[in-house]
Design a protein around this motif. Structure first.
Motif, PDB file in Angstrom:
ATOM      1  N   GLU A  58       0.867  -1.181   0.000  1.00 54.14           N
ATOM      2  CA  GLU A  58       0.000   0.000   0.000  1.00 54.14           C
ATOM      3  C   GLU A  58       0.902   1.229   0.000  1.00 54.14           C
ATOM      4  O   GLU A  58       1.877   1.288   0.758  1.00 54.14           O
ATOM      5  N   ALA A  59       0.595   2.159  -0.881  1.00 53.45           N
ATOM      6  CA  ALA A  59       1.342   3.417  -0.954  1.00 53.45           C
ATOM      7  C   ALA A  59       0.736   4.405   0.040  1.00 53.45           C
ATOM      8  O   ALA A  59      -0.469   4.643   0.016  1.00 53.45           O
ATOM      9  N   CYS A  74      -2.367  12.110   8.288  1.00 56.03           N
ATOM     10  CA  CYS A  74      -3.535  12.514   9.080  1.00 56.03           C
ATOM     11  C   CYS A  74      -3.544  14.019   9.328  1.00 56.03           C
ATOM     12  O   CYS A  74      -4.592  14.609   9.558  1.00 56.03           O
ATOM     13  N   ILE A 119      -7.572   6.607  -2.646  1.00 54.18           N
ATOM     14  CA  ILE A 119      -8.217   7.577  -3.526  1.00 54.18           C
ATOM     15  C   ILE A 119      -9.275   8.347  -2.736  1.00 54.18           C
ATOM     16  O   ILE A 119     -10.101   7.725  -2.051  1.00 54.18           O
ATOM     17  N   ASP A 181     -10.903   0.525   5.606  1.00 58.28           N
ATOM     18  CA  ASP A 181     -11.487   0.789   6.935  1.00 58.28           C
ATOM     19  C   ASP A 181     -12.870   0.170   7.079  1.00 58.28           C
ATOM     20  O   ASP A 181     -13.761   0.764   7.689  1.00 58.28           O
ATOM     21  N   GLU A 237      -6.249  -5.278   8.539  1.00 58.80           N
ATOM     22  CA  GLU A 237      -5.352  -4.140   8.733  1.00 58.80           C
ATOM     23  C   GLU A 237      -4.863  -4.062  10.173  1.00 58.80           C
ATOM     24  O   GLU A 237      -5.573  -4.456  11.103  1.00 58.80           O
ATOM     25  N   GLY A 258       0.379  -4.965   8.577  1.00 60.89           N
ATOM     26  CA  GLY A 258       0.542  -4.343   9.893  1.00 60.89           C
ATOM     27  C   GLY A 258       1.972  -4.339  10.382  1.00 60.89           C
ATOM     28  O   GLY A 258       2.859  -4.901   9.741  1.00 60.89           O
TER      29      GLY A 258
HETATM   30  P1  C2E Z   1      -5.294   4.065   5.854  1.00 61.59           P
HETATM   31  O1  C2E Z   1      -5.487   4.088   4.379  1.00 61.59           O
HETATM   32  O2  C2E Z   1      -6.280   3.315   6.662  1.00 61.59           O
HETATM   33  O3  C2E Z   1      -3.814   3.520   6.065  1.00 61.59           O
HETATM   34  C1  C2E Z   1      -3.443   2.652   7.105  1.00 61.59           C
HETATM   35  C2  C2E Z   1      -2.812   3.420   8.238  1.00 61.59           C
HETATM   36  O4  C2E Z   1      -2.579   2.532   9.318  1.00 61.59           O
HETATM   37  C3  C2E Z   1      -1.461   4.011   7.879  1.00 61.59           C
HETATM   38  O5  C2E Z   1      -1.317   5.241   8.567  1.00 61.59           O
HETATM   39  C4  C2E Z   1      -0.496   2.967   8.444  1.00 61.59           C
HETATM   40  O6  C2E Z   1       0.775   3.492   8.774  1.00 61.59           O
HETATM   41  C5  C2E Z   1      -1.232   2.560   9.691  1.00 61.59           C
HETATM   42  N1  C2E Z   1      -0.855   1.218  10.126  1.00 61.59           N
HETATM   43  C6  C2E Z   1      -0.493   0.170   9.346  1.00 61.59           C
HETATM   44  N2  C2E Z   1      -0.236  -0.929  10.099  1.00 61.59           N
HETATM   45  C7  C2E Z   1      -0.459  -0.562  11.382  1.00 61.59           C
HETATM   46  C8  C2E Z   1      -0.381  -1.271  12.643  1.00 61.59           C
HETATM   47  O7  C2E Z   1      -0.044  -2.445  12.720  1.00 61.59           O
HETATM   48  N3  C2E Z   1      -0.692  -0.563  13.755  1.00 61.59           N
HETATM   49  C9  C2E Z   1      -1.054   0.739  13.708  1.00 61.59           C
HETATM   50  N4  C2E Z   1      -1.360   1.358  14.857  1.00 61.59           N
HETATM   51  N5  C2E Z   1      -1.156   1.436  12.541  1.00 61.59           N
HETATM   52  C10 C2E Z   1      -0.863   0.781  11.393  1.00 61.59           C
HETATM   53  P2  C2E Z   1      -0.757   6.522   7.837  1.00 61.59           P
HETATM   54  O8  C2E Z   1       0.309   6.125   6.855  1.00 61.59           O
HETATM   55  O9  C2E Z   1      -0.418   7.521   8.902  1.00 61.59           O
HETATM   56  O10 C2E Z   1      -1.987   7.020   6.980  1.00 61.59           O
HETATM   57  C11 C2E Z   1      -3.136   7.509   7.624  1.00 61.59           C
HETATM   58  C12 C2E Z   1      -4.250   7.735   6.653  1.00 61.59           C
HETATM   59  O11 C2E Z   1      -3.945   8.802   5.746  1.00 61.59           O
HETATM   60  C13 C2E Z   1      -4.516   6.535   5.744  1.00 61.59           C
HETATM   61  O12 C2E Z   1      -5.256   5.568   6.438  1.00 61.59           O
HETATM   62  C14 C2E Z   1      -5.282   7.193   4.628  1.00 61.59           C
HETATM   63  O13 C2E Z   1      -6.630   7.370   4.987  1.00 61.59           O
HETATM   64  C15 C2E Z   1      -4.599   8.545   4.535  1.00 61.59           C
HETATM   65  N6  C2E Z   1      -3.634   8.527   3.429  1.00 61.59           N
HETATM   66  C16 C2E Z   1      -2.330   8.160   3.438  1.00 61.59           C
HETATM   67  N7  C2E Z   1      -1.778   8.287   2.210  1.00 61.59           N
HETATM   68  C17 C2E Z   1      -2.763   8.747   1.405  1.00 61.59           C
HETATM   69  C18 C2E Z   1      -2.835   9.096  -0.002  1.00 61.59           C
HETATM   70  O14 C2E Z   1      -1.864   8.981  -0.782  1.00 61.59           O
HETATM   71  N8  C2E Z   1      -4.046   9.559  -0.471  1.00 61.59           N
HETATM   72  C19 C2E Z   1      -5.147   9.669   0.358  1.00 61.59           C
HETATM   73  N9  C2E Z   1      -6.297  10.130  -0.182  1.00 61.59           N
HETATM   74  N10 C2E Z   1      -5.109   9.364   1.655  1.00 61.59           N
HETATM   75  C20 C2E Z   1      -3.938   8.895   2.174  1.00 61.59           C
END
Ligand code: C2E
Ligand code: CA
Ligand code: CA
Ligand code: CA
Length: 277
Positions: A58-59, A74, A119, A181, A237, A258
């Motif tokens: 996942e990017a 966030c 997206i 989610d 996730e 994860g």
């Molecule tokens: P998301 O799409 O639900 O991404 C998963 C988030 O959970 C990511 O946070 C990831 O670092 C975190 N995560 C993964 N594994 C674990 C784990 O085992 N434990 C915990 N506590 N967290 C875990 P991240 O990278 O901070 O991204 C947060 C949100 O920001 C993403 O949630 C997504 O909604 C948004 N986001 C990130 N990159 C993009 C993007 O390029 N475009 C858009 N539209 N939204 C993005």
């Protein structure tokens, strides 16, 4: 101290005021972030539960801010989503990720990895979305059937006919859809079967308690059964422990993602993961 809100009035609150300034500052800086090459794509592996192989990434975007340091999505994606900035940021993330995937496919020719990109609704409704996707695929040489788009449940509450047209255009390119989610948004269960969704991503909040709370375990099992009944595959996730893995196994959940395997990491660390896992 905070004042009570009077219905119909915006009462001046010093706290809210400083938050507004903070938001405007971030918005102002974000306008330059793309041009100044301050954004980064991190990659988090998605792994088969059965034999723990990496099937893709996942990017996830980050912002290397000149004074704030590495900023979490966030803290700026919701701001970008209130403006048109999210459209350009999203396009940049997709282009960067597809280019990197192409590089990895040349470096690891025996692996067939997929990339999953988040997206936003504004991007999905952008009339130029398909043209942009096609340009990215042609420009990077990345195969469309190895590109997946993650949308949230609540986006399915938008106009169904509009969405079906967009999804049909994605389907002609064999681009697959994931619901991100899952279980936290508005319930769109009755809609779900109408959409050509390939993957359900069970939200981290269920996985977090799956070993300790029988409710979370039951809900997760139900989501996996629902997905399988609709011919979808499931990605759990936020998997952080081996206990969580053992809870998921009997459900025949297909994929996990994860910190147990890896947090989202920059290119060099992700390259190492591909050669190791
Ligand atoms: P998301 O799409 O639900 O991404 C998963 C988030 O959970 C990511 O946070 C990831 O670092 C975190 N995560 C993964 N594994 C674990 C784990 O085992 N434990 C915990 N506590 N967290 C875990 P991240 O990278 O901070 O991204 C947060 C949100 O920001 C993403 O949630 C997504 O909604 C948004 N986001 C990130 N990159 C993009 C993007 O390029 N475009 C858009 N539209 N939204 C993005
Ligand atoms: Ca996601
Ligand atoms: Ca998610
Ligand atoms: Ca999320």
């Amino acid at each position: 101290s905070r004042q009570k809100r009077t219905p119909g009035y915006e009462v001046f609150q010093p706290l809210m005021h400083s938050k507004t300034i903070e938001r405007l500052n971030i918005e102002r800086d974000l306008i330059h972030a793309l041009r100044n090459e301050e954004l980064r794509v991190y990659y988090q592996p998605i792994i088969t539960l059965k034999n723990l192989q990496i099937v893709g990434f996942e990017a996830l975007v980050r912002w290397q801010h000149p004074t704030r340091g590495l900023v979490s999505p966030c803290q700026f994606i919701p701001i970008a989503e209130r403006t048109e900035l999210i459209v350009d940021i999203g396009e940049w993330v997709m282009k960067t990720a597809c280019q990197q995937m192409k590089n990895w496919s040349l470096q690891f020719p025996d692996r067939s990895l997929k990339i999953s990109v988040n997206i936003s609704l504004k991007q999905l409704k952008d009339p130029d979305l398909m043209a942009k996707i096609d340009r990215i695929l042609v420009g990077t040489g990345w195969d469309s059937h190895k590109l997946q788009l993650e949308i949230t449940e609540s986006m399915l509450m938008d106009d169904v006919d509009d969405l079906l047209k967009i999804f049909a255009q994605l389907a002609t390119r064999k681009i697959q859809l994931s619901i991100d989610d899952f279980g936290t948004g508005y319930s769109s269960l009755s809609y779900l079967h109408q959409f050509p969704v390939k993957y359900l991503k069970v939200d981290r909040s269920f996985i977090k308690n799956i070993y300790t709370h029988s409710e979370s375990k039951k809900i997760t099992e139900l989501i996996v059964m629902l997905a399988h009944n609709l011919d979808m595959e499931v990605i759990a996730e936020g998997v952080e422990t081996t206990q969580q893995i053992e809870c998921l196994r009997p459900f025949n959940c297909e994929y996990v993602q994860g910190y147990l395997f890896s947090a989202p990491v920059p290119v060099e660390a992700a390259t190492k993961l591909i050669s190791e896992i």
